[in-house]
Design an enzyme around this catalytic site. Structure first.
Site, PDB file in Angstrom:
ATOM      1  N   ARG A  90     -40.949 -31.451  24.258  1.00 40.49           N
ATOM      2  CA  ARG A  90     -40.098 -31.665  25.423  1.00 40.49           C
ATOM      3  C   ARG A  90     -39.036 -32.737  25.163  1.00 40.49           C
ATOM      4  O   ARG A  90     -38.177 -32.969  26.004  1.00 40.49           O
ATOM      5  CB  ARG A  90     -40.949 -32.078  26.624  1.00 40.49           C
ATOM      6  CG  ARG A  90     -42.071 -31.117  26.951  1.00 40.49           C
ATOM      7  CD  ARG A  90     -42.976 -31.649  28.049  1.00 40.49           C
ATOM      8  NE  ARG A  90     -42.435 -31.412  29.360  1.00 40.49           N
ATOM      9  CZ  ARG A  90     -42.726 -30.381  30.133  1.00 40.49           C
ATOM     10  NH1 ARG A  90     -43.576 -29.453  29.696  1.00 40.49           N
ATOM     11  NH2 ARG A  90     -42.187 -30.240  31.322  1.00 40.49           N
TER      12      ARG A  90
ATOM     13  N   TYR B  29     -35.191 -32.273  25.763  1.00 45.20           N
ATOM     14  CA  TYR B  29     -34.701 -32.335  27.151  1.00 45.20           C
ATOM     15  C   TYR B  29     -34.846 -33.743  27.721  1.00 45.20           C
ATOM     16  O   TYR B  29     -33.887 -34.324  28.239  1.00 45.20           O
ATOM     17  CB  TYR B  29     -35.469 -31.334  27.994  1.00 45.20           C
ATOM     18  CG  TYR B  29     -34.931 -31.155  29.399  1.00 45.20           C
ATOM     19  CD1 TYR B  29     -33.670 -30.612  29.611  1.00 45.20           C
ATOM     20  CD2 TYR B  29     -35.713 -31.490  30.501  1.00 45.20           C
ATOM     21  CE1 TYR B  29     -33.190 -30.423  30.906  1.00 45.20           C
ATOM     22  CE2 TYR B  29     -35.239 -31.288  31.791  1.00 45.20           C
ATOM     23  CZ  TYR B  29     -33.979 -30.766  31.991  1.00 45.20           C
ATOM     24  OH  TYR B  29     -33.502 -30.578  33.268  1.00 45.20           O
TER      25      TYR B  29
ATOM     26  N   LYS C 111     -31.564 -36.151  28.446  1.00 50.63           N
ATOM     27  CA  LYS C 111     -31.244 -36.591  29.803  1.00 50.63           C
ATOM     28  C   LYS C 111     -31.228 -38.121  29.885  1.00 50.63           C
ATOM     29  O   LYS C 111     -30.386 -38.702  30.580  1.00 50.63           O
ATOM     30  CB  LYS C 111     -32.254 -36.016  30.798  1.00 50.63           C
ATOM     31  CG  LYS C 111     -32.088 -34.534  31.095  1.00 50.63           C
ATOM     32  CD  LYS C 111     -30.791 -34.232  31.819  1.00 50.63           C
ATOM     33  CE  LYS C 111     -30.719 -32.791  32.303  1.00 50.63           C
ATOM     34  NZ  LYS C 111     -29.442 -32.457  32.969  1.00 50.63           N
TER      35      LYS C 111
ATOM     36  N   ARG D 219     -39.771 -21.106  34.754  1.00 50.80           N
ATOM     37  CA  ARG D 219     -40.061 -21.935  35.912  1.00 50.80           C
ATOM     38  C   ARG D 219     -41.242 -21.361  36.689  1.00 50.80           C
ATOM     39  O   ARG D 219     -41.375 -20.150  36.877  1.00 50.80           O
ATOM     40  CB  ARG D 219     -38.834 -22.038  36.813  1.00 50.80           C
ATOM     41  CG  ARG D 219     -37.697 -22.838  36.212  1.00 50.80           C
ATOM     42  CD  ARG D 219     -38.065 -24.292  36.084  1.00 50.80           C
ATOM     43  NE  ARG D 219     -36.927 -25.134  35.784  1.00 50.80           N
ATOM     44  CZ  ARG D 219     -36.978 -26.447  35.611  1.00 50.80           C
ATOM     45  NH1 ARG D 219     -38.148 -27.061  35.716  1.00 50.80           N
ATOM     46  NH2 ARG D 219     -35.900 -27.138  35.322  1.00 50.80           N
ATOM     47  N   VAL D 220     -42.093 -22.251  37.191  1.00 50.83           N
ATOM     48  CA  VAL D 220     -43.397 -21.811  37.667  1.00 50.83           C
ATOM     49  C   VAL D 220     -43.306 -20.935  38.914  1.00 50.83           C
ATOM     50  O   VAL D 220     -43.984 -19.907  39.000  1.00 50.83           O
ATOM     51  CB  VAL D 220     -44.328 -23.033  37.886  1.00 50.83           C
ATOM     52  CG1 VAL D 220     -43.845 -23.949  38.985  1.00 50.83           C
ATOM     53  CG2 VAL D 220     -45.749 -22.567  38.148  1.00 50.83           C
TER      54      VAL D 220
ATOM     55  N   GLY E  64     -53.441 -24.628  31.095  1.00 55.57           N
ATOM     56  CA  GLY E  64     -54.473 -25.614  31.410  1.00 55.57           C
ATOM     57  C   GLY E  64     -55.379 -25.077  32.504  1.00 55.57           C
ATOM     58  O   GLY E  64     -55.489 -23.867  32.725  1.00 55.57           O
ATOM     59  N   ASP E  65     -56.014 -26.004  33.236  1.00 53.75           N
ATOM     60  CA  ASP E  65     -56.938 -25.569  34.293  1.00 53.75           C
ATOM     61  C   ASP E  65     -56.276 -25.514  35.667  1.00 53.75           C
ATOM     62  O   ASP E  65     -56.931 -25.222  36.663  1.00 53.75           O
ATOM     63  CB  ASP E  65     -58.174 -26.473  34.330  1.00 53.75           C
ATOM     64  CG  ASP E  65     -57.829 -27.928  34.659  1.00 53.75           C
ATOM     65  OD1 ASP E  65     -56.646 -28.232  34.956  1.00 53.75           O
ATOM     66  OD2 ASP E  65     -58.751 -28.771  34.602  1.00 53.75           O
TER      67      ASP E  65
ATOM     68  N   GLN F 181     -53.059 -29.839  37.130  1.00 50.62           N
ATOM     69  CA  GLN F 181     -51.833 -30.634  37.075  1.00 50.62           C
ATOM     70  C   GLN F 181     -51.028 -30.429  38.361  1.00 50.62           C
ATOM     71  O   GLN F 181     -51.038 -29.358  38.950  1.00 50.62           O
ATOM     72  CB  GLN F 181     -50.990 -30.279  35.836  1.00 50.62           C
ATOM     73  CG  GLN F 181     -50.419 -28.878  35.792  1.00 50.62           C
ATOM     74  CD  GLN F 181     -51.338 -27.876  35.131  1.00 50.62           C
ATOM     75  OE1 GLN F 181     -52.551 -27.936  35.288  1.00 50.62           O
ATOM     76  NE2 GLN F 181     -50.754 -26.923  34.405  1.00 50.62           N
ATOM     77  N   THR F 182     -50.339 -31.456  38.806  1.00 51.70           N
ATOM     78  CA  THR F 182     -49.644 -31.384  40.086  1.00 51.70           C
ATOM     79  C   THR F 182     -48.137 -31.435  39.903  1.00 51.70           C
ATOM     80  O   THR F 182     -47.621 -31.981  38.926  1.00 51.70           O
ATOM     81  CB  THR F 182     -50.064 -32.528  41.030  1.00 51.70           C
ATOM     82  OG1 THR F 182     -49.588 -33.778  40.507  1.00 51.70           O
ATOM     83  CG2 THR F 182     -51.571 -32.575  41.212  1.00 51.70           C
TER      84      THR F 182
END
Length: 340
Positions: free
Chosen positions: A173, A176, A180, A219-220, A238-239, A242-243
């Site tokens: 990552r 990006y 930025k 994008r989710v 993952g499970d 994550q938020t």
């Protein structure tokens, strides 16, 4: 936080545009000349349309690396709109006076980081330098769309603008995140050395109509919606614990143009996002419920450096811009479904 009334039976862009314009009644763009880089992208197209609605003339720059011409095709007959195919990582001169430069151009899909790291680096470093050069030449105000990604694996929640970040420069990552961060440094260098009026907005997850779900965009919300409507497995990395927090496009554009339009906040750095934290698994279940989908959850390995939590402290936006998000998640998801 105020919540919108339920949306009308049939979604329309016009309703969302009216919502943005209503939130910008105290901002005057009448007669201004504005450049929007990445202007045919998801956010860029909404920015172009809103600025036209506020009486500005708009020059839209886009090379269609991630933007799409159909996002701004409906603006081509507007007398104040000019669309130019251009990669802002190369120099550009509008050869006319400009009042505001909004630099939005960049690939931003998480799955793109692996495949287009050089283009991402160039648009946010060379591209930012070129866009700042335009603003300097014509003594224009400058808005840089930075990102919550600059906070990396944050350790402070909700995350304020004063937090300096916890980023892996060598990770997938990094192209990006670090570009930025460099873009922000460019902005402040031009602000200090050339007295340029700059504003930096750190955008948290935003969603809404015109958002891509295809290819590597990743994008989710659009990905989950696309999978759910096709009854395909919902792919969670993952499970799912994550938020994230999700800001509807009308709220985001209102915040961006408040930050760009207010006087007396030169050099400001402001988070714009929704402060309501939710897990990715909860999002998936919500989308399955709304779409009445038969999709099941499919778990996959978590990508490297994927942040475990992310949601903003927006107290500065509330104080300085008198801004807060107004659209709840269910409204936004149903709007995306209606618009597609």
């Amino acid at each position: 936080m105020h919540q919108e009334e339920p949306m009308n039976e049939h979604y329309s862009d016009e309703e969302d545009m009216n919502r943005i314009l209503a939130g910008l009644q105290d901002i005057d763009y009448q007669g201004m000349k504005v450049i929007v880089t990445g202007g045919s992208g998801f956010l860029g197209s909404w920015m172009c349309e809103t600025l036209l609605g506020k009486g500005a003339d708009v020059i839209c720059l886009d090379n269609y690396a991630s933007g799409r011409p159909e996002n701004t095709d409906h603006l081509l007959d507007h007398p104040g709109f000019t669309r130019i195919i251009h990669d802002i990582s190369e120099p550009f001169d509008p050869e006319c006076p400009v009042d505001l430069v909004c630099h939005l151009a960049s690939r931003a899909g998480p799955l793109e980081f692996e495949h287009y790291p050089i283009q991402i680096l160039k648009s946010n470093t060379l591209g930012t330098m070129h866009a700042l050069g335009i603003a300097k030449k014509y003594n224009a105000r400058f808005l840089f769309t930075s990102t919550s990604e600059i906070y990396g694996e944050a350790e402070v929640f909700p995350t304020p603008e004063t937090y300096r970040g916890n980023v892996n420069t060598l990770g997938i990552r990094g192209c990006y995140d670090e570009a930025k961060r460099a873009g922000e440094a460019y902005c402040m260098a031009y602000h200090r050395q050339h007295k340029l009026d700059v504003r930096i907005v750190r955008i948290f997850n935003t969603y809404g109509p015109r958002m891509r779900s295809d290819g590597l965009y990743g994008r989710v919300i659009p990905r989950f919606l696309d999978q759910a409507r096709k009854n395909l497995p919902i792919t969670i990395f993952g499970d799912g614990s994550q938020t994230r927090s999700f800001c509807y496009v009308t709220d985001q554009v209102t915040g961006l143009l408040k930050l760009a339009g207010y006087d007396g906040i030169n050099g400001a750095v402001v988070n714009i996002g929704n402060p309501l934290e939710m897990s990715v698994l909860s999002l998936a279940k919500k989308i399955i419920e709304i779409t009445d989908s038969k999709s099941e959850i499919s778990y996959h390995p978590l990508p490297p450096d994927d942040p475990s939590r992310r949601f903003p402290d927006i107290s500065k936006a509330a104080k300085v811009l008198k801004w807060e998000p107004r659209v709840d998640l269910e409204y936004g998801l149903r709007a995306m479904i209606e618009a597609s």
